[in-house]
Design an enzyme around this catalytic site. Structure first.
Site, short mmCIF file in Angstrom:
data_model
loop_
_atom_site.label_atom_id
_atom_site.label_comp_id
_atom_site.label_asym_id
_atom_site.label_seq_id
_atom_site.Cartn_x
_atom_site.Cartn_y
_atom_site.Cartn_z
CB CYS A 203 -0.98 -0.01 1.18
SG CYS A 203 -2.34 1.16 0.99
CG ASP B 18 -5.73 2.37 7.89
OD1 ASP B 18 -4.92 1.72 7.21
OD2 ASP B 18 -6.31 3.39 7.48
C1 RUB Z 1 -4.03 3.19 3.40
C2 RUB Z 1 -3.30 2.22 4.26
C3 RUB Z 1 -2.04 2.70 4.91
C4 RUB Z 1 -2.38 3.21 6.32
C5 RUB Z 1 -1.19 3.92 6.97
O1 RUB Z 1 -5.30 2.72 2.99
O2 RUB Z 1 -3.73 1.11 4.51
O3 RUB Z 1 -1.11 1.66 5.03
O4 RUB Z 1 -3.44 4.12 6.25
O5 RUB Z 1 -0.88 5.06 6.22
P1 RUB Z 1 -6.23 3.66 2.08
P2 RUB Z 1 -0.13 6.32 6.86
O6 RUB Z 1 -5.45 3.99 0.86
O7 RUB Z 1 -7.44 2.82 1.80
O8 RUB Z 1 -6.57 4.89 2.90
O9 RUB Z 1 1.17 5.80 7.43
O10 RUB Z 1 0.10 7.24 5.68
O11 RUB Z 1 -1.00 6.91 7.90
#
Ligand code: RUB
Length: 315
Positions: A130, A199
């Site tokens: 991701c 998340d």
């Molecule tokens: C994003 C996702 C990221 C976490 C952490 O999912 O799973 O790994 O949100 O991100 P989506 P961060 O694209 O569905 O929002 O470290 O940037 O908070």
């Protein structure tokens, strides 16, 4: 459309995405909304912020950073506003609290990078899934320290956030290979460390992250590769201690198949959960802005940082 509706839609439609960015965008929207409020009492002002906060929280259900950020600015405001007499000072106080949160959350990502990079060795092969600001901060910070690293990025079906990560790492000079999600086990024997974001972190040290993360953790465990999580402390969900579950967002089936295909295959059900849960036993460590924790120690960190008090549960 006002600032609340615009931010709500941008988050829901994933124009703004990623747990940290969602939290900051919601707090910024609340701050801008507070400037437009034409109310004469403290109570009305606070109530309007609370209603707006609840509305923004409902934009996407899984990232705990979103309710935590909103609760943080509003609860601090409620404490401070008791001392304040006039409207301008309420607005100014709320503005300061919002800006303070935004600044701290950006600094947290920097700090996670500094701390996490120490755990990456010269010559390490990494894998990320991701697009996580916190995970990329660790990788980029190691790269800036001239550690010679190679990174596999999964494409991350169905929304392809892995392409954002691959592009960003490559633009910064990192050696990147993009792979399809289902190739993870094929490559895992070459991988020294997996590094992903989160998340939500539950009270028992599990993490909730993009769908596919738990499968990657399984493959990492089998191959004896380290599985590291980079996440700011405000992604911890203390409510899970009392039995609440993190809601896993189910997104539109049209992210996976076209309307046309579905109309020709009417009996096929399509399910599209956006996140999954990786249990603590698959996680080697959680890198936060204050240090690296074993997943089982996460509630202690929360208690220490946010003064979490165990409360009596009412029936
Ligand atoms: C994003 C996702 C990221 C976490 C952490 O999912 O799973 O790994 O949100 O991100 P989506 P961060 O694209 O569905 O929002 O470290 O940037 O908070």
């Amino acid at each position: 459309m006002n600032v609340l509706e615009k931010t709500f839609n941008d988050i829901r439609q994933m124009k703004i995405r990623g747990a940290g960015r969602i939290a900051r965008a919601a707090v910024k929207a609340l701050e801008e909304y507070s400037l437009t409020l034409n109310v004469s009492s403290r109570e009305e002002f606070t109530k309007s912020l609370e209603n707006a906060g609840e509305y923004l929280k409902s934009s996407r259900p899984t990232a705990v950073s979103l309710p935590n950020a909103i609760n943080y600015v509003i609860s601090n405001f409620k404490r401070e506003v008791l001392m304040l007499e006039n409207r301008n000072t309420w607005i100014e106080t709320f503005r300061r609290l919002c800006e303070d949160f935004i600044e701290k959350s950006i600094n947290a990502i920097e700090k996670i990078g500094v701390i996490g990079a120490k755990r990456i060795r010269d010559g390490d092969v990494l894998l990320t899934h991701c697009n996580s600001e916190a995970a990329l901060s660790v990788i980029l910070s190691a790269h800036r320290l001239n550690k010679n690293i190679k990174v596999y990025c999964t494409e991350t079906r169905p929304k392809f956030q892995g392409l954002i990560s691959a592009s960003m790492l490559s633009k910064n000079g990192v050696d990147v290979t993009l792979i399809v999600d289902s190739a993870v086990r094929y490559f895992m024997n070459k991988v020294d460390q997996v590094i992903v974001g989160a998340d939500a972190i539950t009270a028992n040290g599990a993490i909730v992250n993009k769908i596919g993360t738990s499968l990657i953790a399984l493959a990492a465990k089998e191959a004896r590769s380290r599985f590291m999580v980079a996440a700011e402390s405000y992604k911890i969900s203390p409510q899970t201690f009392y039995g609440d579950l993190i809601i896993i967002e189910e997104r539109s089936k049209y992210e996976i198949v076209s309307k046309d295909w579905l109309s020709r295959n009417k009996n096929v059900r399509v399910s599209n959960p956006a996140f999954d849960i990786t249990p603590a036993e698959y996680i080697d460590a959680i890198i936060t802005e204050v240090g690296i924790f074993p997943p089982q120690g996460i509630l202690i960190l929360y208690k220490e940082m946010y003064g979490f008090q165990f409360k009596d549960v009412q029936g």
